[in-house]
Design an enzyme around this catalytic site. Structure first.
Site, PDB file in Angstrom:
ATOM      1  N   ASN A  41      37.133  40.593  37.722  1.00 32.11           N
ATOM      2  CA  ASN A  41      36.693  39.511  38.602  1.00 32.11           C
ATOM      3  C   ASN A  41      35.257  39.122  38.257  1.00 32.11           C
ATOM      4  O   ASN A  41      34.435  39.963  37.893  1.00 32.11           O
ATOM      5  CB  ASN A  41      36.852  39.877  40.086  1.00 32.11           C
ATOM      6  CG  ASN A  41      36.227  41.202  40.469  1.00 32.11           C
ATOM      7  OD1 ASN A  41      36.172  42.127  39.674  1.00 32.11           O
ATOM      8  ND2 ASN A  41      35.773  41.286  41.707  1.00 32.11           N
ATOM      9  N   ILE A  42      34.984  37.838  38.350  1.00 32.19           N
ATOM     10  CA  ILE A  42      33.667  37.295  38.021  1.00 32.19           C
ATOM     11  C   ILE A  42      33.223  36.427  39.186  1.00 32.19           C
ATOM     12  O   ILE A  42      33.737  35.323  39.377  1.00 32.19           O
ATOM     13  CB  ILE A  42      33.715  36.487  36.705  1.00 32.19           C
ATOM     14  CG1 ILE A  42      34.201  37.384  35.560  1.00 32.19           C
ATOM     15  CG2 ILE A  42      32.332  35.901  36.402  1.00 32.19           C
ATOM     16  CD1 ILE A  42      34.411  36.661  34.240  1.00 32.19           C
ATOM     17  N   GLU A  43      32.279  36.967  39.967  1.00 32.12           N
ATOM     18  CA  GLU A  43      31.820  36.254  41.158  1.00 32.12           C
ATOM     19  C   GLU A  43      30.650  35.338  40.829  1.00 32.12           C
ATOM     20  O   GLU A  43      30.047  35.428  39.755  1.00 32.12           O
ATOM     21  CB  GLU A  43      31.416  37.269  42.234  1.00 32.12           C
ATOM     22  CG  GLU A  43      32.588  38.102  42.704  1.00 32.12           C
ATOM     23  CD  GLU A  43      32.217  39.143  43.744  1.00 32.12           C
ATOM     24  OE1 GLU A  43      33.139  39.752  44.290  1.00 32.12           O
ATOM     25  OE2 GLU A  43      31.004  39.360  43.990  1.00 32.12           O
ATOM     26  N   CYS A  52      39.296  35.741  40.007  1.00 35.74           N
ATOM     27  CA  CYS A  52      39.891  37.083  40.030  1.00 35.74           C
ATOM     28  C   CYS A  52      40.075  37.664  38.623  1.00 35.74           C
ATOM     29  O   CYS A  52      40.108  36.939  37.616  1.00 35.74           O
ATOM     30  CB  CYS A  52      41.269  37.032  40.688  1.00 35.74           C
ATOM     31  SG  CYS A  52      41.260  36.481  42.402  1.00 35.74           S
ATOM     32  N   GLU A  54      42.820  38.906  37.335  1.00 35.30           N
ATOM     33  CA  GLU A  54      44.051  38.426  36.711  1.00 35.30           C
ATOM     34  C   GLU A  54      43.813  37.082  36.018  1.00 35.30           C
ATOM     35  O   GLU A  54      44.340  36.814  34.943  1.00 35.30           O
ATOM     36  CB  GLU A  54      45.168  38.268  37.751  1.00 35.30           C
ATOM     37  CG  GLU A  54      45.566  39.564  38.441  1.00 35.30           C
ATOM     38  CD  GLU A  54      44.765  39.826  39.722  1.00 35.30           C
ATOM     39  OE1 GLU A  54      43.581  39.436  39.804  1.00 35.30           O
ATOM     40  OE2 GLU A  54      45.346  40.427  40.637  1.00 35.30           O
ATOM     41  N   CYS A  85      46.269  38.492  44.526  1.00 36.25           N
ATOM     42  CA  CYS A  85      46.177  37.548  45.641  1.00 36.25           C
ATOM     43  C   CYS A  85      47.228  36.442  45.449  1.00 36.25           C
ATOM     44  O   CYS A  85      47.867  36.329  44.398  1.00 36.25           O
ATOM     45  CB  CYS A  85      44.772  36.956  45.726  1.00 36.25           C
ATOM     46  SG  CYS A  85      44.424  35.690  44.491  1.00 36.25           S
ATOM     47  N   CYS A  88      46.697  34.203  42.371  1.00 35.56           N
ATOM     48  CA  CYS A  88      47.000  34.875  41.102  1.00 35.56           C
ATOM     49  C   CYS A  88      48.501  35.104  40.940  1.00 35.56           C
ATOM     50  O   CYS A  88      49.004  35.091  39.819  1.00 35.56           O
ATOM     51  CB  CYS A  88      46.241  36.187  40.990  1.00 35.56           C
ATOM     52  SG  CYS A  88      44.492  35.936  40.625  1.00 35.56           S
TER      53      CYS A  88
HETATM   54 ZN   LIG Z   1      43.545  36.554  42.606  1.00 35.81          ZN
END
Ligand SMILES: [Zn+2]
Length: 130
Positions: A41-43, A52, A54, A85, A88
């Site tokens: 994940n890359i916020e 996310c 995925e 989620c 995804c």
């Molecule tokens: Zn996701």
């Protein structure tokens, strides 16, 4: 069997950029030719702009010219089993068959195996717009 996919997801999780949620996630995809693509994940400080693990893995897969997912492993540092989620699930379904396997992992390895059909029954199908 799929232990290497678990290892790839766990390695990817260590590269997560999650300074805001502090919820690192890793994912790894195996395509039908046996290739493995991973992601974390890359916020972003503008929260809705993050994405996310995925999604990162799917991006690597598509940029490598691959489009058929056979297996997916997902691991989160702070959740025993972290299913993809909703967004995804739809992204994975785009490149999956109904029996594509989704492995939910913890630090010890694969703990639960599902299929994309389990996770996203009655999914929106591309045939619907063809
Ligand atoms: Zn996701």
């Amino acid at each position: 069997m799929a232990h290497d996919l678990f290892e790839a997801a766990r390695t990817a999780m260590a590269r997560a950029h999650a300074p805001y949620s502090k919820f690192p996630v890793g994912a790894a995809i195996r395509t039908d030719d046996g290739s493995v693509y991973s992601g974390a994940n890359i916020e972003n400080i503008s929260f809705p702009e993050g994405w996310c693990a995925e999604t990162t893995a799917i991006s690597h897969m598509v940029m490598a010219g691959q489009h058929k997912i056979r297996e997916v492993a997902v691991i989160a540092q702070k959740l025993a089993l972290c299913p993809p989620c909703g967004g995804c699930r739809q992204r994975l379904a785009e490149f999956s068959d109904a029996d594509t396997k989704i492995y939910l992992c913890d630090e010890a390895g694969i703990q639960k195996t599902m299929t994309i059909a389990d996770l996203l029954p009655h999914s929106f199908q591309t045939e619907a717009i063809g």
